[in-house]
Design an enzyme around this catalytic site. Structure first.
Site, short mmCIF file in Angstrom:
data_model
loop_
_atom_site.label_atom_id
_atom_site.label_comp_id
_atom_site.label_asym_id
_atom_site.label_seq_id
_atom_site.Cartn_x
_atom_site.Cartn_y
_atom_site.Cartn_z
N ASP A 64 0.86 -1.19 0.00
CA ASP A 64 0.00 0.00 0.00
C ASP A 64 0.89 1.24 0.00
O ASP A 64 2.01 1.20 0.50
CB ASP A 64 -0.89 -0.01 1.25
CG ASP A 64 -2.14 0.84 1.09
OD1 ASP A 64 -3.25 0.27 1.03
OD2 ASP A 64 -2.01 2.09 1.02
N THR A 79 -16.37 3.05 2.87
CA THR A 79 -14.91 3.14 3.01
C THR A 79 -14.54 4.60 2.73
O THR A 79 -15.39 5.36 2.23
CB THR A 79 -14.19 2.26 1.96
OG1 THR A 79 -14.41 2.84 0.65
CG2 THR A 79 -14.68 0.82 1.97
N LYS A 135 -12.75 0.14 -14.67
CA LYS A 135 -13.33 -1.06 -14.05
C LYS A 135 -13.79 -2.06 -15.11
O LYS A 135 -13.76 -3.26 -14.90
CB LYS A 135 -14.44 -0.66 -13.08
CG LYS A 135 -13.90 0.03 -11.83
CD LYS A 135 -12.99 -0.91 -11.03
CE LYS A 135 -12.12 -0.20 -10.03
NZ LYS A 135 -11.30 -1.09 -9.19
N ASP A 158 3.73 2.42 -4.48
CA ASP A 158 2.67 2.90 -5.37
C ASP A 158 2.49 1.79 -6.40
O ASP A 158 3.42 1.48 -7.16
CB ASP A 158 3.13 4.21 -6.03
CG ASP A 158 2.10 4.73 -7.03
OD1 ASP A 158 1.27 3.94 -7.52
OD2 ASP A 158 2.14 5.94 -7.33
N VAL A 159 1.32 1.18 -6.43
CA VAL A 159 1.12 0.00 -7.27
C VAL A 159 1.09 0.30 -8.77
O VAL A 159 1.04 -0.62 -9.57
CB VAL A 159 -0.15 -0.79 -6.87
CG1 VAL A 159 0.03 -1.48 -5.54
CG2 VAL A 159 -1.38 0.10 -6.88
N TYR A 213 -13.49 6.38 -14.50
CA TYR A 213 -13.52 5.28 -13.53
C TYR A 213 -14.22 4.06 -14.12
O TYR A 213 -13.71 2.94 -14.03
CB TYR A 213 -14.24 5.75 -12.27
CG TYR A 213 -14.34 4.72 -11.19
CD1 TYR A 213 -13.22 4.34 -10.46
CD2 TYR A 213 -15.56 4.11 -10.88
CE1 TYR A 213 -13.31 3.39 -9.45
CE2 TYR A 213 -15.66 3.15 -9.88
CZ TYR A 213 -14.53 2.81 -9.17
OH TYR A 213 -14.62 1.86 -8.18
N1 LIG Z 1 -15.97 1.89 -1.75
C1 LIG Z 1 -16.75 1.65 -2.78
O1 LIG Z 1 -17.93 2.02 -2.80
C2 LIG Z 1 -16.21 0.85 -3.93
C3 LIG Z 1 -17.12 0.22 -4.80
C4 LIG Z 1 -16.64 -0.54 -5.85
C5 LIG Z 1 -15.27 -0.71 -6.00
N2 LIG Z 1 -14.41 -0.10 -5.15
C6 LIG Z 1 -12.98 -0.32 -5.35
O2 LIG Z 1 -12.32 -0.50 -4.11
C7 LIG Z 1 -11.00 0.05 -4.21
C8 LIG Z 1 -10.89 1.20 -3.21
O3 LIG Z 1 -10.85 0.65 -1.96
P1 LIG Z 1 -11.79 0.98 -0.75
O4 LIG Z 1 -13.13 1.36 -1.21
O5 LIG Z 1 -11.63 -0.18 0.14
O6 LIG Z 1 -11.22 2.36 -0.21
P2 LIG Z 1 -9.93 2.89 0.48
O7 LIG Z 1 -9.72 4.20 -0.16
O8 LIG Z 1 -10.08 2.81 1.95
O9 LIG Z 1 -8.79 1.86 0.11
C9 LIG Z 1 -7.95 1.99 -0.95
C10 LIG Z 1 -6.57 1.53 -0.50
O10 LIG Z 1 -5.76 1.49 -1.65
C11 LIG Z 1 -4.57 2.23 -1.39
N3 LIG Z 1 -4.12 2.80 -2.64
C12 LIG Z 1 -4.79 3.66 -3.43
N4 LIG Z 1 -4.00 4.00 -4.48
C13 LIG Z 1 -2.84 3.33 -4.33
C14 LIG Z 1 -1.64 3.26 -5.08
N5 LIG Z 1 -1.46 3.97 -6.21
N6 LIG Z 1 -0.63 2.48 -4.63
C15 LIG Z 1 -0.79 1.77 -3.50
N7 LIG Z 1 -1.89 1.80 -2.75
C16 LIG Z 1 -2.91 2.56 -3.16
C17 LIG Z 1 -4.98 3.28 -0.37
O11 LIG Z 1 -3.86 3.78 0.35
C18 LIG Z 1 -5.95 2.52 0.50
O12 LIG Z 1 -5.32 1.82 1.54
C19 LIG Z 1 -10.84 0.55 -5.62
O13 LIG Z 1 -10.29 -0.47 -6.42
C20 LIG Z 1 -12.27 0.85 -6.00
O14 LIG Z 1 -12.44 0.84 -7.40
C21 LIG Z 1 -14.86 0.69 -4.13
#
Ligand SMILES: NC(=O)c1ccc[n+]([C@@H]2O[C@H](COP(=O)([O-])OP(=O)(O)OC[C@H]3O[C@@H](n4cnc5c(N)ncnc54)[C@H](O)[C@@H]3O)[C@@H](O)[C@H]2O)c1
Length: 255
Positions: A38, A191, A160, A64-65, A156
Site C-alpha cells: 500500500d 470506506t 473497471k 505505489d502499485v 472510472y
Molecule cells: N468503496 C466503494 O464504494 C467501492 C465500490 C466498488 C469498487 N471499489 C474499489 O475498491 C478500491 C478502493 O478501496 P476501498 O473502497 O476499500 O477504499 P480505500 O480508499 O479505503 O482503500 C484503498 C486503499 O488502496 C490504497 N491505494 C490507493 N491508491 C494506491 C496506489 N497507487 N498504490 C498503492 N496503494 C494505493 C490506499 O492507500 C488505500 O489503503 C478501488 O479499487 C475501488 O475501485 C470501491
C-alpha cells in the site's frame, strides 16, 4: 483463529484501509500470512499492528502499485519474507469524479495507471512464484461500475471495465497451471473511497442520497461484506470457480 487460509501467503494491494483493510484482518484471522502492499504506510502499519495484536501474522511494504520498480521490489520483499504468494488480492484503486468534458488526459492516464496498470504489474510480478507452488488464487476488485455507469465517472467506469476483463483473461490463460482468477464487484461501500465518491457525486447533482441508495442496494455495504466474498474466492472452497464476477451489491445490478 479459523483456518480457511491456513499456511497460505496472501498479498493484498490496498490492504491498509477500507475493504482492503477488512480483508487483511479477515484473511489473517483465517490463518494467512498477510503481506500488505500500500502507498499509505501509516495506515498499513496500524492494520498490521491490529492483526498482530489479534494473534495473526502480517507485514507491510510501501509502494505505489502503478510504479513498476516499486511493485517488483515490494513483491521480491514479500517473497524473501514469506515465500511465494498463494493468494493475490488486487484491491488498490481510486477514482476521478468530474464532468467528462472537464477531465484531462493526465487524469485519464493516471487513473488507468492506478486501477489497471497496477493489476498488470502486480499479477505479472506475483505469478512466477505462484506457479512454482503449483496453485494459486487471484482476486481483482472490479465494481458495479464495470457494468452500470454513473454520470461523472466515465474515466472510472472505463478502468473497471478493463479490470473486469483482466480477471477473465488471466483465468483463461492460467487455468492449466492451477491458478484461478476472479473479480469481486462491490456496490457502494462504507470506506474512505466510497464515502468520498458519494459526497462528490452529490455535490455534482447525481442522486446518491440515502433514499436512492436504499432503492438501489437496500443499504450502504460494509467493508466486511466484501472481505467475506474475497475470502471465499481466495480460499480452496471456490476451487472450481475461475473467470467469474461476484457482485457484492445486494442486488444493485439485478434490478
Ligand atoms: N468503496 C466503494 O464504494 C467501492 C465500490 C466498488 C469498487 N471499489 C474499489 O475498491 C478500491 C478502493 O478501496 P476501498 O473502497 O476499500 O477504499 P480505500 O480508499 O479505503 O482503500 C484503498 C486503499 O488502496 C490504497 N491505494 C490507493 N491508491 C494506491 C496506489 N497507487 N498504490 C498503492 N496503494 C494505493 C490506499 O492507500 C488505500 O489503503 C478501488 O479499487 C475501488 O475501485 C470501491
Amino acid at each position: 483463529m479459523a483456518d480457511r487460509l491456513k499456511n497460505k501467503t496472501a498479498i493484498i494491494s490496498g490492504g491498509a484501509t477500507g475493504m482492503g483493510g477488512a480483508s487483511s484482518k479477515l484473511f489473517a484471522a483465517e490463518g494467512a500470512r498477510v503481506a500488505i502492499i500500500d502507498r499509505n504506510a501509516e495506515a498499513a502499519e496500524a492494520t498490521v499492528a491490529a492483526i498482530r495484536a489479534a494473534g495473526g501474522e502480517a507485514a507491510f511494504w510501501t509502494a505505489d502499485v502503478s510504479d513498476e520498480d516499486a511493485v517488483n521490489a515490494a513483491v521480491r520483499g514479500v517473497e524473501a519474507t514469506y515465500g511465494p504468494a498463494n493468494v493475490l488480492f488486487n484491491h488498490a484503486g481510486t477514482i476521478v469524479i468530474k464532468p467528462f468534458l472537464e477531465t484531462t488526459l493526465a487524469e485519464w492516464e493516471w487513473l488507468h495507471a492506478v486501477n489497471v496498470r497496477s493489476m498488470f504489474l502486480m499479477t505479472r510480478a506475483v505469478l512466477p512464484g505462484m506457479i512454482s507452488t503449483g496453485e494459486g488464487a487471484i482476486v481483482c476488485t472490479s465494481s458495479i461500475s464495470a457494468v452500470a455507469a454513473t454520470p461523472m465517472e466515465v474515466l472510472y467506469d472505463t478502468t473497471k471495465g478493463a479490470v473486469h476483463q483482466f480477471a477473465r483473461a488471466i483465468a483463461v490463460e492460467f487455468r492449466d497451471r492451477n491458478i484461478r482468477c476472479n473479480a469481486v464487484c462491490p456496490g457502494f461501500i462504507r470506506t474512505p473511497h466510497g464515502l468520498r465518491e458519494i459526497e462528490d457525486l452529490q455535490a455534482l447533482g447525481v442522486d446518491v442520497s440515502d433514499a436512492a441508495l436504499a432503492a438501489q442496494q437496500g443499504r450502504i455495504g460494509e467493508p466486511e461484506d466484501v472481505a467475506r466474498a474475497a475470502l471465499y474466492l481466495a480460499s480452496d472452497e471456490s476451487r472450481f470457480i475461475t473467470g467469474t464476477h461476484l457482485f457484492v451489491d445486494n442486488g444493485f445490478t439485478a434490478v
